[in-house]
Scaffold this active site. Structure first.
Site, PDB file in Angstrom:
ATOM      1  N   CYS A  85       0.734  -1.195   0.279  1.00 44.34           N
ATOM      2  CA  CYS A  85      -0.046   0.551   0.114  1.00 44.34           C
ATOM      3  C   CYS A  85       0.919   1.500   0.322  1.00 44.34           C
ATOM      4  CB  CYS A  85      -1.432  -0.087   1.191  1.00 44.34           C
ATOM      5  SG  CYS A  85      -2.431   1.156   0.560  1.00 44.34           S
ATOM      6  N   HIS A 202      -3.429  -5.453   1.284  1.00 37.91           N
ATOM      7  CA  HIS A 202      -2.747  -5.478   2.372  1.00 37.91           C
ATOM      8  C   HIS A 202      -2.799  -7.361   2.467  1.00 37.91           C
ATOM      9  CE1 HIS A 202      -2.209  -1.324   3.870  1.00 37.91           C
ATOM     10  NE2 HIS A 202      -3.123  -1.507   3.301  1.00 37.91           N
ATOM     11  N   GLU A 204      -1.052  -8.876   4.669  1.00 36.66           N
ATOM     12  CA  GLU A 204      -0.415  -8.939   6.278  1.00 36.66           C
ATOM     13  C   GLU A 204      -2.038  -8.957   6.848  1.00 36.66           C
ATOM     14  OE1 GLU A 204      -0.932  -4.583   6.284  1.00 36.66           O
ATOM     15  OE2 GLU A 204      -0.834  -6.038   5.152  1.00 36.66           O
TER      16      GLU A 204
END
Length: 224
Positions: A85, A202, A204
């Site tokens: 990002c 994302h 994660e």
């Protein structure tokens, strides 16, 4: 052996990254951008957030932070580097990868789950997937539209340097499944070597089963 998660003023996904990496058994350490990379650094993550409030262009100021010279040197020596990002914006702005990320086609901040099709499974970041596999991960950005010249885009495509494209749940890529207007529906690419990658979604945030599934876990195996 430690993955350095570089903190900039405005980073807000750094601790998410630590939790995700710890979950898959990877040691991670927060490193302030004015400090040096630890001597035992075996990987670098540029996390999401809003470094310097996204002034000028998102990631442009952070790309000139003192530590980024060391990150580029680490990348050139083969150390895995992943920008997510805002980290992807920083990666492009610092020359780790080509192209740029700019304002979404909708001209608004978008926070939602999207589907990604794995375009190249022969990289550290995608080796856990099959080519053509569809995964679901979240996005959260206002400047996520990937742009690059037609010539450079054709080079990326021909050299298999596109990691992910936005798609529907069946893997079909179309303008309707492209959330931000990215050229070629590109969601992630690799740099000059496959150990360096940036992506706007994302992974994660899709590694812990109790907060949104584990589809993104495989991306982080690039550090394992």
């Amino acid at each position: 052996m430690t993955v350095a998660i570089v903190q900039f003023g405005g980073s807000n996904c750094d601790r998410d990254a630590i939790r995700a990496l710890t979950h898959i058994g990877v040691d991670a350490e927060l490193v302030w951008h004015e400090d040096d990379l630890p001597e035992d650094t075996t990987g670098v993550m540029l996390p999401g957030g809003f470094s310097y409030g996204d002034y000028l262009r998102a990631g442009a100021i952070a790309a000139n932070s003192p530590i980024m010279g060391q990150v580029r040197e680490a990348a050139e020596s083969g150390v895995p580097v992943l920008g997510i990002c805002n980290g992807a914006q920083i990666g492009c702005e610092s020359g780790l990868t080509p192209g740029a990320f700019t304002t979404n086609r909708s001209a608004r901040f978008q926070c939602e789950y999207v589907y990604l099709r794995v375009e190249n499974a022969d990289t550290p970041w995608t080796a856990a997937y099959e080519e053509g596999e569809v995964i679901e991960v979240p996005i959260a950005h206002g400047e996520g539209r990937f742009e690059i010249t037609d010539e450079k885009y054709e080079e990326l495509d021909a050299e298999d340097r596109i990691l992910f494209r936005y798609c529907d749940e069946n893997g079909v890529v179309s303008d309707e499944t492209n959330p931000n207007g990215s050229k070629g529906s590109v969601a992630g690419i690799i740099g000059g070597s496959d150990s360096v990658a940036v992506m706007m979604p994302h992974p994660e945030r899709a590694t812990l089963p109790d907060i949104g599934g584990t589809d993104g876990e495989g991306v982080l195996y690039g550090f394992a």
